[in-house]
Motif scaffolding. Structure first.
Motif, mmCIF file in Angstrom:
data_model
loop_
_atom_site.group_PDB
_atom_site.id
_atom_site.type_symbol
_atom_site.label_atom_id
_atom_site.label_comp_id
_atom_site.label_asym_id
_atom_site.label_seq_id
_atom_site.Cartn_x
_atom_site.Cartn_y
_atom_site.Cartn_z
ATOM 1 N N PHE A 9 47.346 19.958 -76.367
ATOM 2 C CA PHE A 9 47.937 21.229 -75.965
ATOM 3 C C PHE A 9 48.999 20.925 -74.909
ATOM 4 O O PHE A 9 48.980 19.840 -74.298
ATOM 5 C CB PHE A 9 46.879 22.217 -75.442
ATOM 6 N N PRO A 10 49.940 21.815 -74.697
ATOM 7 C CA PRO A 10 51.019 21.544 -73.738
ATOM 8 C C PRO A 10 50.487 21.180 -72.351
ATOM 9 O O PRO A 10 49.695 21.921 -71.772
ATOM 10 C CB PRO A 10 51.793 22.870 -73.704
ATOM 11 N N GLY A 11 50.885 20.021 -71.869
ATOM 12 C CA GLY A 11 50.482 19.580 -70.537
ATOM 13 C C GLY A 11 49.152 18.850 -70.485
ATOM 14 O O GLY A 11 48.721 18.442 -69.402
ATOM 15 N N SER A 12 48.478 18.674 -71.617
ATOM 16 C CA SER A 12 47.172 18.013 -71.603
ATOM 17 C C SER A 12 47.298 16.566 -71.136
ATOM 18 O O SER A 12 48.303 15.902 -71.399
ATOM 19 C CB SER A 12 46.529 18.071 -72.992
ATOM 20 N N TRP A 13 46.275 16.093 -70.435
ATOM 21 C CA TRP A 13 46.288 14.717 -69.946
ATOM 22 C C TRP A 13 44.866 14.203 -69.782
ATOM 23 O O TRP A 13 43.904 14.977 -69.730
ATOM 24 C CB TRP A 13 47.054 14.593 -68.626
ATOM 25 N N TYR A 14 44.738 12.881 -69.716
ATOM 26 C CA TYR A 14 43.443 12.253 -69.515
ATOM 27 C C TYR A 14 43.686 10.865 -68.956
ATOM 28 O O TYR A 14 44.783 10.313 -69.052
ATOM 29 C CB TYR A 14 42.653 12.178 -70.831
ATOM 30 N N ARG A 15 42.653 10.310 -68.345
ATOM 31 C CA ARG A 15 42.782 8.954 -67.817
ATOM 32 C C ARG A 15 42.799 7.956 -68.958
ATOM 33 O O ARG A 15 42.102 8.116 -69.963
ATOM 34 C CB ARG A 15 41.623 8.639 -66.863
ATOM 35 N N ALA A 16 43.583 6.907 -68.794
ATOM 36 C CA ALA A 16 43.738 5.906 -69.848
ATOM 37 C C ALA A 16 42.841 4.689 -69.658
ATOM 38 O O ALA A 16 42.910 3.746 -70.452
ATOM 39 C CB ALA A 16 45.194 5.452 -69.906
ATOM 40 N N ASP A 17 41.982 4.721 -68.625
ATOM 41 C CA ASP A 17 41.240 3.501 -68.276
ATOM 42 C C ASP A 17 39.725 3.677 -68.245
ATOM 43 O O ASP A 17 39.013 2.849 -67.673
ATOM 44 C CB ASP A 17 41.702 3.015 -66.905
ATOM 45 N N ILE A 18 39.191 4.730 -68.860
ATOM 46 C CA ILE A 18 37.754 4.976 -68.781
ATOM 47 C C ILE A 18 36.993 3.861 -69.502
ATOM 48 O O ILE A 18 37.171 3.639 -70.694
ATOM 49 C CB ILE A 18 37.378 6.337 -69.385
ATOM 50 N N GLY A 19 36.167 3.170 -68.765
ATOM 51 C CA GLY A 19 35.358 2.088 -69.317
ATOM 52 C C GLY A 19 36.012 0.716 -69.262
ATOM 53 O O GLY A 19 35.321 -0.298 -69.469
ATOM 54 N N ASP A 20 37.309 0.643 -68.975
ATOM 55 C CA ASP A 20 38.012 -0.645 -69.019
ATOM 56 C C ASP A 20 37.357 -1.702 -68.120
ATOM 57 O O ASP A 20 37.225 -2.870 -68.504
ATOM 58 C CB ASP A 20 39.465 -0.479 -68.600
ATOM 59 N N SER A 21 36.971 -1.303 -66.919
ATOM 60 C CA SER A 21 36.454 -2.285 -65.948
ATOM 61 C C SER A 21 35.155 -2.935 -66.402
ATOM 62 O O SER A 21 34.752 -3.967 -65.871
ATOM 63 C CB SER A 21 36.248 -1.610 -64.595
ATOM 64 N N PHE A 22 34.488 -2.338 -67.404
ATOM 65 C CA PHE A 22 33.214 -2.878 -67.858
ATOM 66 C C PHE A 22 33.366 -3.930 -68.946
ATOM 67 O O PHE A 22 32.415 -4.570 -69.341
ATOM 68 C CB PHE A 22 32.290 -1.751 -68.335
ATOM 69 N N PHE A 23 34.592 -4.069 -69.490
ATOM 70 C CA PHE A 23 34.747 -5.103 -70.507
ATOM 71 C C PHE A 23 35.981 -5.975 -70.301
ATOM 72 O O PHE A 23 36.196 -6.942 -71.024
ATOM 73 C CB PHE A 23 34.753 -4.508 -71.925
ATOM 74 N N GLU A 24 36.807 -5.647 -69.304
ATOM 75 C CA GLU A 24 37.962 -6.487 -69.029
ATOM 76 C C GLU A 24 37.553 -7.632 -68.098
ATOM 77 O O GLU A 24 36.699 -7.488 -67.245
ATOM 78 C CB GLU A 24 39.081 -5.673 -68.367
#
Length: 418
Positions: A402-417
């Motif tokens: 929807f117009p203006g929708s956003w979310y974090r791009a890093d959820i869970g990354d720290s647990f497998f990087e």
């Protein structure tokens, strides 16, 4: 059994979905519910925080059990009102609410029972707070309301002006609590309680900021289960969980319901941050799809005080919950934006292998889905591990737009990087 779930957020949708999977219910109602719950339950247009309206709805719909996993109805006395009139409930009664509703009380409680917590101070006015911060220039602190604060609103900063400005916004509603900053892994522990023991649901780790170093929010994501080492889990039980339950019992605050414990796993061990006498969002959306035990079997064990004897069946898979928010959230979310059409099978959470979609700040109007709040949809990916679940969540989030929708791009990354 005929069940009424109170609430309208994404975690309430998740809980209603959990009930909908039970083989032991013959009626499911949600008040007021949302666009997601209407496909699995009957939505009731009542005020869930009004004891009288909830009670009348129970009479009209022959409700056997009222489930409250969200905060507002607890703090308006719905639990006590229904219990006094013979209706079974899930939720903390008034005598236990100060554990969450008065943070200064919770800190004296932890002191009495030798539970590790951050160093903390309560301030009633700006001047002594300003003087304290100036004496500790450059140190990092957390500021939050001393009373119940929706969405766990707080600030974590070493900037004097940022801390003072945030505190000034809270003082009109009461005192504030200043706590030392703790570094480590945040973990949300969800306990179901009865008179003889507890049942621990899969632990999660929540992402509470709008981005790395960003503004605090009600929660932008969660991973479940958190991979905790055996010695950490043992320390968590011995230093926080067992002393807390003992304290509730001896201080006559014990109850049957949920207790959520927010902790930080530091180099020195687990440190308690906050108590919540309800489910946390988005932790609930993350763990609900992993639990295989029928929720009615859990509630019956709670009623019979046999929770500690119940073997909880949990999927061996992992989940990553990803919150899609409105433009301007968390400060001034823009509402009234239309969501692009979502495939019906996804709306129903009926497509095997697909992510789950739990709705929050979204409403249906004239055949369209419109945003009504800051955190609109939680997309939950399931996978054989956190990396796989992460991939499935981010694939699934493409269907929410929807117009203006956003979310974090890093959820869970720290647990497998690496």
């Amino acid at each position: 059994m005929r069940i009424l779930v109170l609430g309208s957020g994404a975690k309430d949708h998740a809980i209603a979905w959990w009930f909908s999977q039970s083989r032991l219910i013959d009626g499911l109602f949600v008040a007021p519910g949302n666009v997601g719950t209407e496909s699995i339950a009957t939505n009731l247009s009542i005020n869930p925080s009004s004891p009288q309206e909830v009670y009348q709805a129970c009479l009209e719909n022959i409700i056997d059990y009222v489930f409250i996993g969200t905060e507002a109805p607890l703090f308006t006395g719905v639990i006590d009102y229904l219990n006094e009139r013979g209706i079974d409930t899930f939720g903390a009664p008034s005598r236990a609410l100060k554990l969450e509703g008065d943070r200064n009380f919770s800190r004296t409680f932890t002191d009495r029972h030798n539970i590790p917590t951050p160093t903390h101070h309560v301030f009633e006015a700006e001047e002594p707070l300003a003087a304290y911060l100036k004496r500790h220039t450059g140190e990092r602190f957390v500021v939050k309301s001393n009373t119940i604060a929706p969405s766990r609103v707080m600030i974590d900063s070493s900037d004097y002006d940022a801390l003072m400005n945030f505190a000034k916004s809270l003082f009109p509603t009461g005192s504030i609590m200043l706590k030392e900053h703790l570094g480590g892994l945040p973990v949300t522990i969800t306990l179901l309680l009865d008179n003889n023991g507890y049942l621990m649901l899969p632990p999660s780790s929540d992402y509470m900021k709008a981005g790395e170093g960003g503004l605090p929010t009600g929660g932008m994501g969660s991973i479940c289960p958190v991979p905790l080492q055996e010695e950490v889990l043992k320390s968590l039980v011995e230093t926080i969980i067992e002393p807390t339950l003992y304290g509730l019992k001896v201080e006559r605050m014990a109850y049957k319901g949920v207790l959520t414990i927010s902790v930080i796993i530091t180099k020195k061990g687990p440190i308690l941050v906050d108590y919540h006498v309800r489910f946390n969002d988005p932790a609930a959306q993350a763990f609900v799809p992993l639990v295989r035990t029928d929720i009615i079997d859990i509630l019956n064990a709670m009623k019979n005080d046999t929770l500690s004897d119940l073997k909880l069946e949990v999927s061996t898979k992992s989940s990553v919950a990803l919150v899609v928010a409105s433009a301007g959230y968390p400060e001034k979310p823009v509402v009234g934006k239309e969501l692009e059409p979502i495939p019906a099978a996804l709306m129903l959470n009926a497509f095997q292998g697909a992510p789950f979609y739990f709705f929050g700040g979204v409403n249906a109007m004239n055949g369209k889905l419109l945003t009504t709040g800051g955190r609109c949809v939680t997309v939950v990916g399931i996978g054989k591990n956190i990396m796989d679940a992460n991939k499935n969540a981010y694939k699934g989030v493409k269907f929410i737009s929807f117009p203006g929708s956003w979310y974090r791009a890093d959820i869970g990354d720290s647990f497998f990087e690496n």
